[in-house]
Scaffold this motif. Structure first.
Motif, PDB file in Angstrom:
ATOM      1  N   UNK A  45       0.813  -1.217   0.000  1.00 25.10           N
ATOM      2  CA  UNK A  45       0.000   0.000   0.000  1.00 25.10           C
ATOM      3  C   UNK A  45       0.844   1.263   0.000  1.00 25.10           C
ATOM      4  N   UNK A  46       1.994   1.192   0.629  1.00 20.74           N
ATOM      5  CA  UNK A  46       2.813   2.399   0.753  1.00 20.74           C
ATOM      6  C   UNK A  46       3.312   2.901  -0.593  1.00 20.74           C
ATOM      7  N   UNK A  47       3.209   2.082  -1.623  1.00 24.01           N
ATOM      8  CA  UNK A  47       3.710   2.513  -2.941  1.00 24.01           C
ATOM      9  C   UNK A  47       2.605   3.076  -3.826  1.00 24.01           C
ATOM     10  N   UNK A  48       1.373   3.054  -3.318  1.00 26.21           N
ATOM     11  CA  UNK A  48       0.251   3.491  -4.152  1.00 26.21           C
ATOM     12  C   UNK A  48       0.224   5.021  -4.261  1.00 26.21           C
ATOM     13  N   UNK A  49       0.054   5.512  -5.480  1.00 24.18           N
ATOM     14  CA  UNK A  49      -0.068   6.945  -5.729  1.00 24.18           C
ATOM     15  C   UNK A  49      -1.414   7.221  -6.399  1.00 24.18           C
TER      16      UNK A  49
END
Lengths: 343, 859
Positions: B568-572
C-alpha cells in the motif's frame, strides 16, 4: 421587490394625442425614459391614473444643428453626450449631461426628463412605509416640511444637472399644449418651490431645448462642476455652472452663473455674475465673485454630506467653475466634479 | 476531546506535488454564476406559490394595540394572514439572546420590526394588501444612541439584559495592568468612534417554504447558516427537527448579514404550513436595511502604557473600553461585545490587558456580525493609537510594530493560542512595496502614506450553542461510475467554499474537479456544518474533507494494492489513476480502482469531521476569541487630501495577507481585494445612520436612507489600484496549511487611511467614516492652534461591575479567573444531551446552586 401600482398606460403616437390625453380626465403624468417616474411611483410618492409615454412620438427625439442646437425632449442623455456638435459647441453642457447618474440610466433617461426631474429630499424619496413612519411630509400627503419644520414651503432641492448649465448658457425650451405652443427662457421654467417647481402648466409638454448660437464655445467660455459623493450614479449635492462672455481684451461683458441642488430651482448667482462684469478675470476677482455666492445659496439638510460643509463648498465649486471657464487651473477639489467628456 | 486532524502520512508514503491545491483553478460554480444559471433563492418557482409580504412597524418603540386586516382581505387574490399570536415562541441566534419573534406579539422595537404578514396569489397583490393592514400603536419613549441608553434605564426595550437598557456588560483584567501603567515611561490615551454600517450584499434575502406531507416543511433560503436556521425553525414551528429541512441556496453575498435566523424565513415556513402551499418572501432593499445585523457603532477609549529604551518600545499595559450600540435585539451581540476586546492581544506583545465593554439596546435595527465581527472598530482605534505613539516617540510606525510583534506559538495574556504568525513578513512586504520608509513623512502637503495591521480568526473555536459534536462534517459517496459525491452542510456565499471543498477531495484522490459532484447546505442530505461565518469554512470544512478523502484513499489503496500485489505504501493517486510509484505504468484508472474497492468492501462511503482543538482559556468569556489559527494582514495606503475642502481620495493600496497557504491564489486575491473594497467603503462613506424628528412634533426615529442610492457605497470609479502580497506561512492546524482570508484583509484598511490622512495634512480624524467636513474641521482647528483633531470627546460613565481577574500565562495562571463563581458551576452546565442548556435550564440550575450556597451558609 417594490411594485408599481395599477394605472392606465398610453403609448402616444403623436404630440396631439399626448396633449389631448394630458388635458383629459384624471391625474395624468408624462413619462419618457421613466428613470425618475417609475421609482417614484413604486415608492408611491408620485401617483397617476394615466401615464402617457412620449417615446413613440415621431420627431420628438434628435439633435438639430442650425446655428443654434435643438435637442428634442426624448433624446437620450447618452445621445446628447455622444453628439459631436454638442460636445464641440457646448462642452460644459456635455459635461453636465455626462455627469447625470450612470451609463445605463443615461441610456434610458432623456433630456426632457432631466430638465423636468422631480425635486428631491431625503424625507420624500422614500417608500410609502418609510414615509408613514414620519407621518409623511409636505411634498406628499403630509403637513410639515421636516427639513424646516416651521417653514410654510417645501425645501426639496432641484436635482437636474442639465438645467443649471442650460440656464447659464441662456437656453430656451418649447412647451406645447392642446391650445398651442410657446418658447420661454429656461430659467422661467423653474420656480423656487419644492412642490411646484415647474412653471409649465400641467397641460403643457416640454418638447425640446434650444441651446443658443451666442453661447457656443467660440463665443462663450463655460464650465460645469458637480459635487457628489461618488464618481458615478449620485445626484448632485451641489453644482456650479458658469458661462462667461469676454471682450477681446479679456474684459467680461456678460456672465451667468447658476447653482444646482442648493434650492428648489437652479439658482442664479446674480451678484457674483454682476461683480464680474467689466472686470478682467484673475484669481482674486474670481475668488471675490465666488465669495458672493455664499449669500444666495442656503443648502438644507435634505441630501448627502454635512450641511454647513456643503455651504462652504458652494463658494469653492463656483470658484473652480469660474477658474476653469477663465482657463486657469481649477485646483484639486477632490475627484467628484464633472468627469471629462469622452467620445 | 478528540483532535481529528488528518493523521500524519507514513514516512515512506510516496509524496507528490499537489495538482490542484495552490493553483489558480477555476471555481466550480464560476461558469453557472457568469452565465446566470445559478439558482438563487428568488429564482426558485413552485406551482401554486403564494407571495408573502411582511407588514413592518412604522413606530420605533410602541405597544401594539390592534391589527386590522379587513381592508387587506378585500384585495383580490388575498389568501391569508399571520400575526405574532401565531408565532409566540421566541428565537435568536445565541442561546442567551432568544429575544426575537417571527412577528412581534405585543411590542415593536424599531421601525421595520415585523408585525404581521399577508399572503396573496401575486406579488403585486401582497404588496397592496400589506399597505392596507392597519396597525394601531401606543408609542413608547425611544432610545437612539449609546449615551441615551446608558442614561435611560427605563423604560426598558427588553425585560432581560444586565441592567436597564444595557444588554451586556463585560469587565475583565489579565495580568498586572495598574502596575504596568505605574512602570510605563509614557501613557497614551485616545477616544475613537466607529459609525455603524451594513453589509449591502447584492442579493436581497429571499426564502421559499414548501410544505410536504406529514407536517413536514422545506425552506430554501439565502442563508449563511442553514443549520442555525434549522434549529430556530424547529423551535418556533414546534416541529421535530427531522421534519424541517433547510436548504441554503447560493448566496449573492452575505458578509455576515445572512448569519441569523430571520423573521421572514420563519414566517414563510409558518405561512406555508398554514396555507398548505409554497410561500415565498423576497425582501425589498429597504427591508434588508431593517434585517441589518451589521457593524455595531462603537465608542472606544484605549489607554496604553509603553516602556521605551532607545528605539526599543514595548507595550506594558493596555486598557480598552468599548460601548456598542446594539440596536433593538440581541443577535450575535453578546459575542460582538467580547469580540471588541478579544483580538486586541494577538498582534503585539501585551503582558497586561484590561477590557471593559458594554452593549446597549436602542430602537434601531439590530446590529450583529459584519466582516470582521466586532474587531474592525477596536482595531481601527488601536492602529491609529499606535501611529500617534510612533509619531510622539519619533519612531517609524513600521519599526514600532516590528519591534513588538507577538510571538508565533505563544499564548496571549487573555489565553489565546497563536500558531503561525506571518505579520512580520506582511509588514515587510507592504513597507517595501510602497516605499514606506523612504516616503512616509516626506511626501508633499496633501499626499500621505499610512500603515496599519490586523489579525483575524480562522473559525470561532466554539460553536454558537455548546456541544461536543463536530463543527463540520463531510461525507463521500464513491461508486463504480468513477465519480465522487461530496456531501457537506457548508453554504457557498460567494467566497469559494464549494471550490475549496471540491479541491481538497479531488487533490487527495487524484481526480479532476469535474469528477466531483457536490451536494451542500441541505439539512436533510448533508452532514452538519455550522455555516459560513467567522472565517471558519476553509479550515474546518477543509479538515473534515481531508479526513473523509483520506479515509476513502485508504480503502482504495488497500483494494488496489491487493489487486496489483504491491504494498500500500507505494500506491499513488494522480491524474485520475491509482498506480505504483515505482512503476507508474502499473495501475488502474480511478474508475477501475473504485470498482475494485466496491467489490472488496461493498458500497463505499466515508465520513470526516472536525472539532477545533480546545483553547487554554477557562474564564467566563474565554469562549470568544479562541481559534485554531490566526491570519495576519498589513496594509500601506496612499491618499491625496485637498486641504481646501477636506475631500480625500485613496490613491493606492498595498495589502499583504498571511493566509498560511493559498489553496487557490486567485480566489485568495479576490477576497483580499474584496476586503479592501469593503474597508474603503467603511472609511470613505458607508454609514447606517438614523433620523429622529423633533420630539414635540413626532415620535419618529427612522433609518436615514434605506436605499442603495442614498446609502453610499463606493463604485469602481472610487476604487484605487490594489497591490496584493500573499504571505504563505503554513499553519499546522489548517488543511494544507491554509488560514482564512475572508475577513482579515478588511481590518487594516480604515486605520491605514486615517494614518495616511495624518501624514498628508497633519490632522487626526479619530472616527469612521472620515467625511470631508471632519478633515476640514480638524484643519481649521490646526490653523487656529487648537488640537488638530476631529473625533469624540470622551467616554461615558459606565458601571462595569466586578471585574473578572484572570492571571496570565506569564503569571503562572491556569486559564481560569480567580473570582469567577460561575466556574464552580461549570461542571454542571451541560445537559445530558451533550448540548448546552437552554437559558431557562441554566437559570433554574443557577437558582438551585444559589439555594445550595445559602443553605450551606445557614449551617
Amino acid at each position: 421587490m417594490l411594485r408599481l401600482p395599477q394605472f392606465n398606460f398610453v403609448h402616444a403616437r403623436s404630440l396631439d394625442e399626448a396633449a389631448s390625453v394630458l388635458s383629459g380626465e384624471g391625474l395624468v403624468r408624462l413619462v419618457a425614459g421613466g428613470t425618475d417616474l417609475w421609482p417614484n411611483m413604486k415608492r408611491r410618492h408620485q401617483q397617476a391614473t394615466t401615464v402617457v409615454s412620449l417615446m413613440g412620438i415621431p420627431g420628438l427625439a434628435g439633435i438639430d444643428v442650425n446655428g443654434e442646437i435643438h435637442i428634442g425632449a426624448t433624446t437620450l442623455l447618452s445621445d446628447v453626450v455622444a453628439s459631436a456638435a454638442v460636445r464641440e459647441r457646448y462642452p460644459a453642457f456635455a459635461t453636465a449631461v455626462q455627469s447625470i447618474s450612470s451609463p445605463p440610466l443615461r441610456n434610458m433617461g432623456t433630456i426632457g426628463g432631466n430638465l423636468c426631474v422631480d425635486t428631491r429630499c431625503t424625507y420624500y424619496n422614500q417608500t410609502e412605509e418609510w414615509r408613514r413612519s414620519i407621518d409623511y411630509c409636505m411634498k406628499a400627503e403630509g403637513e410639515i416640511c421636516w427639513v424646516a419644520t416651521s417653514s410654510p414651503r417645501c425645501w426639496a432641492h432641484t436635482a437636474t444637472d442639465s438645467a443649471p448649465m442650460a440656464c447659464a448658457l441662456g437656453a430656451k425650451v418649447k412647451l406645447v399644449s392642446k391650445d398651442g405652443e410657446r418658447v420661454i427662457p429656461i430659467e422661467d421654467l423653474y420656480r423656487d418651490d419644492g412642490i411646484d417647481y415647474l412653471a409649465k402648466r400641467p397641460d403643457e409638454i416640454l418638447t425640446g431645448l434650444y441651446l443658443p448660437a451666442e453661447a457656443t464655445a467660440d463665443r462663450c467660455r463655460s464650465a460645469f462642476w458637480k459635487l457628489r459623493r461618488r464618481g458615478s450614479i449620485d445626484f448632485a449635492v451641489l453644482s456650479a455652472a458658469a458661462a462667461l462672455w469676454t471682450a477681446p481684451d479679456g474684459t467680461v461683458e456678460k456672465a451667468r452663473i447658476y447653482l444646482g441642488a442648493v434650492a428648489s430651482r437652479p439658482l442664479a448667482a446674480q451678484e457674483s455674475a454682476d461683480f464680474l462684469i467689466g472686470k478682467k478675470l484673475d484669481a482674486e476677482i474670481i475668488a471675490e465673485a465666488a465669495k458672493l455666492t455664499r449669500k444666495v445659496a442656503t443648502p438644507m439638510d435634505n441630501t448627502d454630506f454635512q450641511t454647513q460643509w456643503r455651504g462652504t463648498m458652494v463658494q469653492r465649486y463656483t470658484e473652480a467653475a469660474l477658474r476653469e471657464a477663465a482657463g486657469m487651473d481649477p485646483g484639486r477639489l477632490g475627484p467628484k466634479h464633472g468627469l471629462p467628456v469622452v467620445g | 476531546m478528540a483532535e481529528p486532524i488528518r493523521k500524519p502520512e507514513s514516512e515512506d508514503a510516496p509524496q507528490r506535488e499537489p495538482n490542484i491545491i495552490g493553483k489558480p483553478f477555476r471555481r466550480v460554480d464560476g461558469r453557472a454564476k457568469v452565465t446566470g444559471a445559478t439558482k438563487f433563492a428568488d429564482d426558485l418557482a413552485f406551482p401554486r406559490t403564494a407571495y408573502v409580504r411582511l407588514v413592518r412597524s412604522t413606530q420605533p418603540h410602541a405597544l401594539i394595540r390592534s391589527i386590522d386586516f379587513s381592508e387587506a382581505e378585500k384585495v383580490p387574490g388575498f389568501l391569508g394572514a399571520l400575526t405574532g399570536k401565531e408565532t409566540p415562541i421566541p428565537f435568536g441566534i445565541l442561546p442567551v439572546s432568544q429575544d426575537e419573534h417571527a412577528l412581534c406579539p405585543d411590542k415593536v422595537r424599531f421601525v421595520g420590526d415585523p408585525v404581521a404578514a399577508v399572503a396573496c396569489v401575486t406579488e403585486d397583490a401582497a404588496y397592496e394588501a400589506a399597505l392596507r393592514v392597519k396597525v394601531e400603536y401606543e408609542p413608547l419613549p425611544t432610545i437612539s444612541s449609546i449615551e441615551e441608553a446608558i442614561a435611560t434605564p427605563e423604560p426598558r426595550i427588553h425585560d432581560y439584559g444586565d441592567h436597564g437598557n444595557l444588554h451586556k456588560v463585560v469587565s475583565m483584567t489579565f495580568g498586572e495592568v495598574e502596575k504596568g501603567f505605574e512602570d510605563a515611561d509614557e501613557i497614551f490615551e485616545d477616544t475613537f468612534y466607529y459609525e455603524g454600517n451594513t453589509h449591502l450584499p447584492m442579493e436581497q434575502h429571499s426564502a421559499v417554504a414548501v410544505p410536504e406531507d406529514d407536517d413536514r416543511v422545506t425552506l430554501y433560503s439565502s442563508s449563511q447558516t442553514p443549520h442555525y436556521v434549522h434549529r430556530a425553525l424547529a423551535k418556533v414551528l414546534e416541529l421535530p427537527a427531522a421534519r424541517v429541512r433547510v436548504v441554503a441556496c447560493p448566496n449573492g453575498g452575505g458578509f455576515g448579514g445572512k448569519s441569523d435566523p430571520f423573521n421572514h424565513e420563519i414566517v414563510a415556513a409558518k405561512m406555508a404550513l398554514k396555507l398548505g402551499r409554497p410561500c415565498k418572501i423576497t425582501l425589498t432593499r429597504e427591508e434588508v436595511f431593517y434585517c441589518h445585523r451589521g457593524r455595531h457603532p462603537v465608542l472606544m477609549q484605549v489607554r496604553t502604557g509603553v516602556k521605551k529604551d532607545g528605539t526599543d518600545v514595548r507595550i506594558v499595559a493596555q486598557r480598552l473600553r468599548t460601548a456598542l450600540d446594539g440596536g433593538a435585539y440581541g443577535s450575535y451581540g453578546v459575542a460582538s461585545t467580547y469580540y471588541t476586546g478579544a483580538l486586541q492581544t494577538v498582534t503585539y506583545k501585551m503582558p497586561a490587558y484590561e477590557f471593559q465593554g458594554v452593549r446597549c439596546f436602542t430602537n434601531k435595527p439590530p446590529c450583529g456580525p459584519k466582516r470582521g465581527h466586532g474587531t474592525p472598530q477596536p482595531r481601527f482605534g488601536f492602529e491609529v493609537h499606535l501611529d500617534k505613539i510612533a509619531v510622539k516617540l519619533g519612531i517609524n510606525p513600521a519599526d514600532l510594530r516590528l519591534g513588538m510583534l507577538a510571538e508565533p506559538d505563544s499564548i496571549t495574556a487573555n489565553w489565546l493560542k497563536i500558531g503561525s504568525m506571518g505579520l512580520r513578513r506582511c509588514i515587510e512586504a507592504v513597507v517595501e512595496g510602497s516605499g514606506f520608509r523612504e516616503r512616509w513623512g516626506r511626501l508633499p502637503e496633501g499626499r500621505g502614506l499610512g500603515l496599519a495591521c490586523g489579525s483575524y480568526l480562522c473559525g470561532a473555536g466554539l460553536p454558537i450553542y455548546w456541544n461536543h459534536m463536530p463543527q463540520s462534517g463531510v461525507m463521500l459517496k464513491l461508486d463504480r461510475s468513477g465519480g465522487v459525491a461530496v456531501f457537506c452542510g457548508e453554504s457557498e456565499i460567494g467566497q469559494g467554499s464549494d471550490s475549496i471543498l471540491a479541491a481538497v477531495v479531488a487533490e487527495v484522490l487524484g481526480v479532476a474537479l469535474a469528477d466531483i459532484r457536490l451536494c451542500v447546505a441541505d439539512t436533510d442530505l448533508t452532514p452538519v456544518d455550522l455555516g459560513s461565518y467567522s472565517s471558519r469554512v476553509t479550515l474546518m470544512v477543509g479538515n473534515a474533507a481531508l479526513q473523509a478523502a483520506e479515509r476513502a484513499r485508504e480503502m482504495i489503496s488497500k483494494a488496489v494494492s491487493e489487486q496489483l500485489e504491491i504494498p500500500e505504501s507505494r500506491i499513488v493517486f494522480a491524474e485520475r489513476r491509482v498506480f505504483d510509484a515505482q512503476d507508474p505504468a502499473k495501475g488502474l484508472t480511478f474508475q477501475d480502482a473504485l470498482i475494485a474497492t466496491e467489490a472488496r468492501f461493498g458500497t463505499l462511503a466515508t465520513a470526516g469531521s472536525y472539532i477545533p482543538p480546545r483553547s487554554p482559556g477557562r474564564y467566563r468569556g474565554a469562549g470568544v476569541g479562541p481559534s485554531p489559527a490566526y491570519s495576519y494582514s498589513a496594509a500601506v495606503i496612499e491618499v491625496e487630501v485637498d486641504p481646501e475642502t477636506g475631500l480625500w481620495n485613496p490613491v493606492h493600496v498595498w495589502m499583504a495577507h498571511d493566509v498560511g497557504r493559498a489553496l487557490n491564489p486567485v480566489l485568495v486575491m479576490g477576497q483580499v481585494e474584496g476586503g479592501v473594497y469593503m474597508g474603503l467603503g467603511e472609511v470613505m462613506m458607508e454609514e447606517q445612520v438614523f433620523r429622529r424628528l423633533p420630539k414635540h412634533l413626532s415620535s419618529a426615529l427612522v433609518h436615514k436612507h434605506p436605499s442603495v442610492l442614498e446609502y453610499k457605497s463606493p463604485t469602481f470609479h472610487d476604487m484605487p489600484p490594489v497591490t496584493t502580497y500573499l504571505i504563505e506561512d503554513p499553519d499546522r492546524q489548517g488543511p494544507f496549511g491554509a488560514k482564512e482570508v475572508g475577513q482579515g484583509p478588511l481590518l487594516p484598511v480604515m486605520p491605514a487611511v486615517a494614518n495616511a490622512i495624518y501624514d498628508a495634512v497633519g490632522v487626526r480624524v479619530d472616527q469612521v467614516p472620515i467625511h470631508p467636513h471632519m478633515v476640514l474641521k480638524a484643519l481649521e482647528a490646526k490653523r487656529k492652534g487648537q488640537e488638530p483633531r476631529f473625533g469624540p470627546k470622551g467616554f461615558p460613565e459606565v458601571d462595569f461591575g466586578e471585574e473578572l481577574i484572570v492571571p496570565t500565562p506569564g503569571q503562572g495562571g491556569d486559564g481560569t479567573a480567580i473570582n469567577d463563581y460561575r466556574e464552580k458551576l461549570r461542571s454542571g452546565m451541560r445537559s445530558s444531551a451533550g448540548t448546552m442548556m437552554t437559558r431557562e435550564e441554566a437559570l433554574r440550575k443557577k437558582k438551585l446552586a444559589a439555594l445550595t450556597t445559602d443553605l450551606k451558609g445557614a449551617k
